[in-house]
Write an enzyme that holds these catalytic residues in place. Sequence first.
Site, short mmCIF file in Angstrom:
data_model
loop_
_atom_site.label_atom_id
_atom_site.label_comp_id
_atom_site.label_asym_id
_atom_site.label_seq_id
_atom_site.Cartn_x
_atom_site.Cartn_y
_atom_site.Cartn_z
N GLU A 64 2.27 1.19 4.82
CA GLU A 64 1.88 -0.22 4.59
C GLU A 64 3.01 -1.02 3.93
O GLU A 64 3.16 -2.21 4.20
CB GLU A 64 0.60 -0.25 3.75
CG GLU A 64 -0.58 0.33 4.51
CD GLU A 64 -1.79 0.55 3.62
OE1 GLU A 64 -1.75 1.45 2.76
OE2 GLU A 64 -2.77 -0.20 3.76
N GLY A 114 0.05 4.05 1.79
CA GLY A 114 0.73 2.90 1.20
C GLY A 114 2.21 2.83 1.55
O GLY A 114 2.79 1.74 1.56
N GLU A 164 -5.59 7.94 4.92
CA GLU A 164 -6.56 7.66 3.85
C GLU A 164 -7.96 8.19 4.10
O GLU A 164 -8.64 8.62 3.16
CB GLU A 164 -6.63 6.16 3.57
CG GLU A 164 -5.42 5.61 2.83
CD GLU A 164 -4.32 5.11 3.74
OE1 GLU A 164 -4.33 5.47 4.94
OE2 GLU A 164 -3.46 4.37 3.27
N ALA A 203 0.20 5.71 -1.71
CA ALA A 203 -0.14 5.36 -3.08
C ALA A 203 -0.27 6.66 -3.87
O ALA A 203 -0.49 7.72 -3.28
CB ALA A 203 -1.44 4.58 -3.11
#
Length: 258
Positions: A112, A109, A132, A66
């Site tokens: 993911e 992300g 993270e 992200a």
Amino acid sequence: DAEYQTIRVEQRGRVGWITLDRPEALNALNTATMREVVAAAETFDADEGVGAIVVTGSEKAFAAGADIKEMESKSSVEMTLTDHFGAWARFAAVRTPVVAAVSGYALGGGCELALMCDVILASDRARFGQPEVQLGVIPGMGGTQRLVRALGYYKAAELVLTGRMIDAAEAERVGLVSRVVPATDLLDEAQTVAQTIAEKPLPALYAAKAALDAALETSLAEGLRFERQAFAGLFDTADQKEGMAAFREKRAPSFTHR
Ligand code: CO8
């Protein structure tokens, strides 16, 4: 594609391609990218001429997570009210099978996003990780749930708690990827796999993906019930009659995706 700023979109045969295109940020997933990937995936999903979708990045990065710079200053209330990553659930919900073609970094992300796909092809230069905790947060796009289901608790927990990056060989060994191919072959191989899927009858593909999803989401009894109903339902499709007739007549089937 004038309508998209952070991705490129094209169709090759029955395969819809979504290529993440923010090289300046190693394809970090910001809000614009999320909206565009979701919109492109839903557009392909609504198109009967598309039987599979490929999501890929660059050779250096599938997606490095992200977008940290976009999130950094947000408050908990803002993250909650804007449901900052909520739209990704719509990407995971497309009925069309999705192939991730991963080279370089698939972190946070990015990892993911790959885990939301149905097949993960990795180049031998792919690297996966959930870093993270190093940022003071945790995976937020499904990592803690899908990794445990895919790898089992202990492997998933080690990755999420340490943030350690793994290479393609280890990812294949632990079941995080479907298959590893040489980096130079990745996109051709992704097209081949996706086109192989896309030529199959669309109603059967939708049913197969929904039943596979049920395996992750429900009890065994419920999943088996779902599978039996979906199986029976396919006997009203023209492609089931055609597929079985073609077998009996020893010829190649000609599917109409009906
Ligand atoms: N976000 C924003 N920018 C990024 C990101 C990112 N995730 N990753 C890389 N970039 C930018 C860098 O800042 C740099 O920009 P600039 O040139 O302007 O400084 C550019 O991309 C190139 O990156 P590097 O210079 O760092 O390239 P290197 O080859 O030296 O390093 C790495 C590559 C190791 C991948 C390194 O960039 C890195 O560690 N990136 C961050 C990886 C990371 O921590 N990802 C997890 C992010 S958090 C997350 O994904 C949460 C998931 C969902 C949360 C949901 C919440 C609800």
